[in-house]
Design a protein around this motif. Sequence first.
Motif, short mmCIF file in Angstrom:
data_model
loop_
_atom_site.label_atom_id
_atom_site.label_comp_id
_atom_site.label_asym_id
_atom_site.label_seq_id
_atom_site.Cartn_x
_atom_site.Cartn_y
_atom_site.Cartn_z
N PRO A 1 9.14 -20.09 13.25
CA PRO A 1 8.61 -21.36 12.82
C PRO A 1 7.72 -22.02 13.87
O PRO A 1 7.49 -21.79 15.02
CB PRO A 1 9.91 -22.17 13.15
N ASP A 2 6.93 -22.85 13.26
CA ASP A 2 5.67 -23.43 14.35
C ASP A 2 4.71 -22.26 14.55
O ASP A 2 3.75 -22.93 15.80
CB ASP A 2 6.01 -24.17 15.28
N GLY A 3 4.66 -21.26 14.24
CA GLY A 3 3.76 -20.33 14.63
C GLY A 3 2.37 -20.34 14.28
O GLY A 3 2.07 -20.76 13.12
N GLU A 4 1.42 -20.03 14.86
CA GLU A 4 -0.15 -20.24 14.54
C GLU A 4 -0.69 -18.61 14.53
O GLU A 4 -0.60 -17.95 15.68
CB GLU A 4 -1.04 -21.27 15.40
N PRO A 5 -1.78 -18.25 13.46
CA PRO A 5 -2.20 -17.17 13.68
C PRO A 5 -2.94 -16.75 15.03
O PRO A 5 -3.59 -17.64 15.66
CB PRO A 5 -3.23 -17.05 12.67
N GLY A 6 -2.50 -15.82 15.43
CA GLY A 6 -3.05 -15.31 16.93
C GLY A 6 -2.16 -15.62 18.04
O GLY A 6 -2.29 -15.08 19.25
N ASP A 7 -1.18 -16.41 17.89
CA ASP A 7 -0.13 -16.67 18.78
C ASP A 7 0.60 -15.42 19.10
O ASP A 7 0.83 -14.47 18.33
CB ASP A 7 0.85 -17.60 18.25
N SER A 8 0.94 -14.99 20.43
CA SER A 8 1.97 -13.93 20.75
C SER A 8 3.07 -14.26 21.64
O SER A 8 3.32 -14.07 22.73
CB SER A 8 0.87 -12.87 21.42
N PRO A 9 4.16 -15.03 20.77
CA PRO A 9 5.41 -15.44 21.39
C PRO A 9 6.33 -14.40 21.73
O PRO A 9 6.30 -13.24 20.91
CB PRO A 9 5.91 -16.49 20.61
N THR A 10 7.15 -14.48 22.40
CA THR A 10 8.50 -13.95 22.65
C THR A 10 9.39 -14.49 21.91
O THR A 10 9.80 -15.80 21.93
CB THR A 10 9.14 -13.73 24.02
N VAL A 11 10.10 -13.90 20.95
CA VAL A 11 11.26 -14.47 19.85
C VAL A 11 12.33 -13.65 19.88
O VAL A 11 12.51 -12.74 20.45
CB VAL A 11 10.63 -14.36 18.45
N GLU A 12 13.53 -14.51 19.72
CA GLU A 12 14.79 -13.95 19.35
C GLU A 12 15.12 -13.90 18.11
O GLU A 12 14.98 -14.97 17.26
CB GLU A 12 15.93 -14.79 19.93
N ILE A 13 15.47 -12.80 17.37
CA ILE A 13 15.65 -12.56 16.09
C ILE A 13 17.00 -13.28 15.88
O ILE A 13 18.18 -13.03 16.34
CB ILE A 13 15.68 -11.05 15.82
N GLU A 14 17.15 -14.30 14.73
CA GLU A 14 18.27 -15.01 14.47
C GLU A 14 19.12 -14.43 13.37
O GLU A 14 20.25 -14.41 13.15
CB GLU A 14 18.05 -16.50 14.73
N THR A 15 18.33 -14.16 12.17
CA THR A 15 18.70 -13.85 10.94
C THR A 15 18.07 -12.71 10.48
O THR A 15 16.80 -12.49 10.47
CB THR A 15 18.76 -15.01 9.83
N VAL A 16 18.78 -11.62 10.05
CA VAL A 16 18.17 -10.39 9.40
C VAL A 16 18.67 -10.18 8.17
O VAL A 16 19.88 -10.24 7.91
CB VAL A 16 18.68 -9.09 10.35
N GLN A 17 17.57 -10.10 7.32
CA GLN A 17 17.86 -9.71 5.93
C GLN A 17 17.23 -8.54 5.51
O GLN A 17 16.51 -7.81 6.56
CB GLN A 17 17.17 -10.81 4.91
N LEU B 1 0.21 -17.47 8.20
CA LEU B 1 0.87 -18.56 7.84
C LEU B 1 1.54 -18.48 6.40
O LEU B 1 0.77 -17.95 5.61
CB LEU B 1 0.33 -19.97 7.92
N GLY B 2 2.84 -18.68 6.47
CA GLY B 2 3.58 -18.35 5.08
C GLY B 2 3.66 -19.93 4.16
O GLY B 2 2.80 -20.74 4.42
N ASP B 3 3.94 -19.75 3.17
CA ASP B 3 4.00 -20.93 2.18
C ASP B 3 4.32 -22.19 2.77
O ASP B 3 3.80 -23.47 2.38
CB ASP B 3 4.41 -20.68 0.79
N GLN B 4 5.31 -22.03 3.50
CA GLN B 4 6.20 -23.33 4.24
C GLN B 4 5.41 -23.74 5.58
O GLN B 4 5.84 -24.55 6.20
CB GLN B 4 7.49 -23.23 4.28
N GLY B 5 4.33 -22.90 6.00
CA GLY B 5 3.67 -23.30 7.15
C GLY B 5 4.00 -22.57 8.37
O GLY B 5 3.71 -22.66 9.65
#
Length: 146
Positions: free
Chosen positions: A114-130, A95-99
């Motif tokens: 967002p709202d991820g918990e250690p061990g979760d394995s979600p499918t995500v869509e990349i929205e912003t790339v830096q 988890l990051g500093d902001q949770g």
Amino acid sequence: MVEVPDALSTLFSAKVETDGDRYVVEIPKSEVSHGAIAPGETYRVGLLSQVNGESSPAPQPQEPEQDTDPARADTGVPQPPVDEGEIRNVTIESLGDQGDGIAKVERGYVVIVPDGEPGDSPTVEIETVQENVAFASVVDENGQGT
């Protein structure tokens, strides 16, 4: 072709230097500034030999594909391994500093979920790339895709 595991944090070329009764491999500062590695942490190190003269070729890392996007022109700095709009399966490691959940992909590149918990394995869509981090939204919490 050398198979590179997803857990690989970084890959760079360096000389092995002598320093008294030990040998030193210098890590480029860019590897730390891009978040691939962090000072004070312990890492497993593998060395691939350089091909010299007539010696049998050792496995060499494959050159990354050329990026044809002019906005991401070759600057000598590794480009992010994800693209905006890309759908990926990730594993939340911490988890990051902001949770928010933190997942790492190729070369240790960080994806914030967002709202991820250690061990979760979600499918995500990349929205912003830096340069050193991407932000994603969950499209499937079970990692099955849409």
